[in-house]
Design a protein around this motif. Structure first.
Motif, mmCIF file in Angstrom:
data_model
loop_
_atom_site.group_PDB
_atom_site.id
_atom_site.type_symbol
_atom_site.label_atom_id
_atom_site.label_comp_id
_atom_site.label_asym_id
_atom_site.label_seq_id
_atom_site.Cartn_x
_atom_site.Cartn_y
_atom_site.Cartn_z
ATOM 1 N N GLY A 101 -12.641 2.703 8.562
ATOM 2 C CA GLY A 101 -11.645 3.239 9.197
ATOM 3 C C GLY A 101 -10.330 2.686 9.407
ATOM 4 N N CYS A 102 -9.325 2.998 9.930
ATOM 5 C CA CYS A 102 -7.984 2.427 9.915
ATOM 6 C C CYS A 102 -7.207 2.786 11.052
ATOM 7 N N ASN A 103 -6.382 1.923 11.772
ATOM 8 C CA ASN A 103 -5.663 2.084 12.792
ATOM 9 C C ASN A 103 -4.214 2.699 12.370
ATOM 10 N N ASN A 104 -3.841 2.844 11.382
ATOM 11 C CA ASN A 104 -2.644 3.257 10.816
ATOM 12 C C ASN A 104 -2.690 4.808 10.933
ATOM 13 N N ARG A 105 -1.635 5.601 10.931
ATOM 14 C CA ARG A 105 -1.596 6.717 10.776
ATOM 15 C C ARG A 105 -0.485 7.401 9.730
ATOM 16 N N CYS A 106 -0.459 6.994 8.541
ATOM 17 C CA CYS A 106 0.209 7.306 7.631
ATOM 18 C C CYS A 106 0.334 8.982 7.452
ATOM 19 N N SER A 107 1.714 9.650 7.332
ATOM 20 C CA SER A 107 1.531 11.201 7.521
ATOM 21 C C SER A 107 0.967 11.794 6.471
ATOM 22 N N PHE A 108 0.535 11.307 5.152
ATOM 23 C CA PHE A 108 -0.044 11.736 4.079
ATOM 24 C C PHE A 108 -1.545 11.730 4.070
ATOM 25 N N CYS A 109 -1.959 10.997 4.964
ATOM 26 C CA CYS A 109 -3.324 10.658 4.997
ATOM 27 C C CYS A 109 -4.303 11.116 5.949
ATOM 28 N N ILE A 110 -5.492 11.557 5.844
ATOM 29 C CA ILE A 110 -6.410 12.251 6.550
ATOM 30 C C ILE A 110 -7.721 11.235 6.823
ATOM 31 N N ILE A 111 -7.447 9.986 6.189
ATOM 32 C CA ILE A 111 -8.720 9.230 6.255
ATOM 33 C C ILE A 111 -9.006 8.863 7.710
ATOM 34 N N PRO A 112 -7.713 8.304 8.457
ATOM 35 C CA PRO A 112 -8.220 8.061 10.007
ATOM 36 C C PRO A 112 -8.973 9.221 10.633
ATOM 37 N N SER A 113 -8.638 10.539 10.280
ATOM 38 C CA SER A 113 -9.333 11.499 11.203
ATOM 39 C C SER A 113 -10.635 11.709 10.533
ATOM 40 N N SER A 122 -11.392 -2.451 1.993
ATOM 41 C CA SER A 122 -11.592 -1.849 3.340
ATOM 42 C C SER A 122 -10.222 -0.643 3.385
ATOM 43 N N GLN A 123 -9.888 -0.379 4.414
ATOM 44 C CA GLN A 123 -8.623 0.640 4.235
ATOM 45 C C GLN A 123 -7.578 -0.049 4.370
ATOM 46 N N ASP A 124 -7.526 -1.088 5.322
ATOM 47 C CA ASP A 124 -6.603 -1.979 5.493
ATOM 48 C C ASP A 124 -6.994 -3.539 5.634
ATOM 49 N N VAL A 141 -4.238 -4.621 0.755
ATOM 50 C CA VAL A 141 -3.598 -5.535 1.795
ATOM 51 C C VAL A 141 -2.231 -5.102 1.937
ATOM 52 N N TYR A 142 -1.776 -4.971 3.371
ATOM 53 C CA TYR A 142 -0.646 -4.890 3.652
ATOM 54 C C TYR A 142 0.291 -6.199 3.895
ATOM 55 N N PRO A 143 1.504 -6.080 3.668
ATOM 56 C CA PRO A 143 2.594 -7.320 3.631
ATOM 57 C C PRO A 143 2.639 -7.843 5.020
ATOM 58 N N ARG A 148 5.483 7.061 7.811
ATOM 59 C CA ARG A 148 4.776 6.260 8.759
ATOM 60 C C ARG A 148 3.951 5.199 8.062
ATOM 61 N N ARG A 149 4.503 4.433 7.311
ATOM 62 C CA ARG A 149 3.830 3.053 6.811
ATOM 63 C C ARG A 149 3.562 2.155 7.688
ATOM 64 N N PRO A 150 2.536 1.342 7.411
ATOM 65 C CA PRO A 150 2.202 0.083 8.334
ATOM 66 C C PRO A 150 3.103 -0.834 7.933
ATOM 67 N N ALA A 151 3.244 -1.861 8.346
ATOM 68 C CA ALA A 151 3.972 -3.382 7.955
ATOM 69 C C ALA A 151 5.599 -2.870 8.146
HETATM 70 S S1 SF4 Z 1 -2.857 5.754 3.933
HETATM 71 FE FE1 SF4 Z 1 -4.185 3.718 4.198
HETATM 72 S S2 SF4 Z 1 -3.272 2.634 6.064
HETATM 73 FE FE2 SF4 Z 1 -2.185 4.664 5.715
HETATM 74 S S3 SF4 Z 1 -3.605 5.603 7.382
HETATM 75 FE FE3 SF4 Z 1 -4.528 6.131 5.215
HETATM 76 S S4 SF4 Z 1 -6.078 4.690 5.186
HETATM 77 FE FE4 SF4 Z 1 -4.813 3.991 6.840
#
Ligand code: SF4
Length: 442
Positions: free
Chosen positions: A149-161, A193-195, A238-240, A276-279
């Motif tokens: 899983g992942c705590n980020n919510r990048c707008s193009f990504c559905i992985i957290p859902s 992992s995802q992050d 890895v995120y910076p 909505r990228r992390p870091a």
């Molecule tokens: S792109 Fe990566 S960091 Fe961003 S929400 Fe998806 S899994 Fe998480």
């Protein structure tokens, strides 16, 4: 005459998608094997097929649906799992005859479905599973999954859902698995992992007992402990974040490989904000330069998306400048796709497909030039490589440098009359270079 042992029912496994999905497949295989099933990587001779799907991009979803169709045509008895399992309705509409559909990480549900449709009698005397589990990767390298899983919510990504919020494994469980893999002959661990740099955040970096001491579930501590196992350790996703700086020191000391896979996705602050990228992306170039000062051999791999909604020509040029200035050594580039369920669908100013295609071509041209220049700089250098195995077509041993992860980066071919074993590490001298392919002699 002794009675022959009853034949175990055979399950075929088709694994699609990223290394994280591969690790899921391996877990399913390990469990199935310990439950008394025989396994196969193909449909032929299998009594049932498990298809582990990917649902990240529309192209991956289409590929997954095709694979399910092929498994149904070739075999007929199909259980579906993985990311696309999240969209059970879509699968049922396209392939009403699948036996069962389960989502990502629903190991128990997959196993229950296999047991229901293909019962077996378990005999522990004949169904031994190695301590390190069963793996789809060659014996000398293995993926080590540290969280889901992942705590980020990048707008193009559905992985957290699909996969939920970050759920880190306790560090002693990760280290135990790593140690078993090394004992079983693994010479290279690929941490995924995802992050990866967020490892432990959800469990407040909980300490757990490893050997005779307490160890924190934190990226740095994990890298340090894995570095003590005496094999190549490669960090992916890895995120910076600022605490990544500490790990660069471990790379300079030779504890872990001087390699970072950082999915930057873009370089224009405006596009990154919409993504909505992390870091904090501020001063990323300064950070990279500082890292290279500490560890001059550092290789940076990254992935990027071109044609994100609202990306202007100027944004795109910022991206091209970035990969040159940051000297991104390895880059994968994806064309933006309007993934169902992703918030980026609703953003204004979608880029026309023609423009996306053209930017993708231009990105690749710059990337190829950078890769060629990098390869030429390697000529004449002596470097350590890990042997992957004999390549019949090229009639040489395929190997990788520390700068090359399996399957995604470059290959180096070693010409020699000697017999080399997969997983062996040798010093070779580079004699030829073209893009992502190098040739070398022992
Ligand atoms: S792109 Fe990566 S960091 Fe961003 S929400 Fe998806 S899994 Fe998480």
């Amino acid at each position: 005459m002794a009675a022959s042992a009853p034949k175990s029912p055979k399950v075929g496994i088709v694994s699609l998608g990223c290394p994280k999905a591969l690790v899921d497949s391996e877990r399913i295989m390990t469990k199935l094997r310990s439950d008394g099933y025989a396994l196969s990587g193909e449909y032929e001779g299998a009594d049932l097929v498990v298809v582990n799907t990917c649902g990240f991009l529309d192209t991956a979803r289409a590929e997954s649906l095709d694979a399910i169709g092929e498994a149904l045509a070739e075999n007929g008895k199909v259980v579906v799992t993985g990311c696309l399992g999240h969209e059970a309705d879509l699968i049922r509409q396209t392939h009403p005859n699948v036996l069962a559909i389960t989502g990502p990480h629903q190991y128990e549900a997959v196993l229950a479905a296999v047991h229901e449709h293909l019962p077996t009698t378990h005999d522990p005397k004949i169904d031994l599973v190695p301590e390190s589990g069963l793996r789809l990767t060659p014996r000398h390298f293995a993926y080590l999954k540290i969280s889901e899983g992942c705590n980020n919510r990048c707008s193009f990504c559905i992985i957290p859902s699909i996969r939920g919020d970050l759920a880190s494994r306790p560090i002693n469980a990760v280290l135990k698995e790593a140690e078993s893999l090394v004992k079983a002959g693994v010479k290279e661990l690929l941490v995924i992992s995802q992050d990866t740099s967020a490892y432990g955040l959800d469990i407040k970096y909980a300490e757990s007992k490893w050997k005779d001491r307490m160890v924190r579930a934190k990226f740095y501590d994990l890298a340090k402990e894995l570095g003590d196992l005496g094999v190549w350790v490669r960090m992916h996703y890895v995120y910076p974040y600022p605490h990544v700086d500490d790990v660069i020191g471990l790379m300079a000391e030779g504890k872990i490989l001087p390699y970072l896979d950082i999915p930057f996705q873009h370089a224009s602050p405006r596009v990154l904000k919409n993504m909505r990228r992390p870091a904090n992306q501020d001063r990323v170039l300064d950070r990279i330069r500082a890292w290279r000062k500490i560890c001059p051999d550092l290789t940076i791999r990254s992935s990027f998306i071109v044609g994100f909604p609202g990306e202007t020509e100027e944004d795109f040029e910022t991206l091209l400048d970035f990969i040159e200035e940051a000297e991104i050594d390895r880059a994968g580039v994806f064309k933006y796709e309007n993934v169902a369920g992703a918030p980026s669908r609703d953003l204004p100013d979608h880029v026309e497909q023609e423009v996306i295609d053209e930017r993708w071509e231009r990105f690749n041209e710059v990337q190829t030039e950078l890769a060629d220049a990098r390869a030429r700089r390697m000529l004449g250098q002596t470097v350590d490589v890990i042997i992957d195995g004999w390549d019949d077509e090229v009639e040489a041993f395929a190997a990788r440098t520390k700068a090359d992860a399996p399957e995604i980066d470059g290959i180096l071919y070693v010409a020699t009359d000697r017999d080399l074993d997969p997983g062996d590490i040798h010093a070779v001298t580079i004699t030829g270079a073209e893009g992502h392919e190098l040739t070398a002699k022992l």
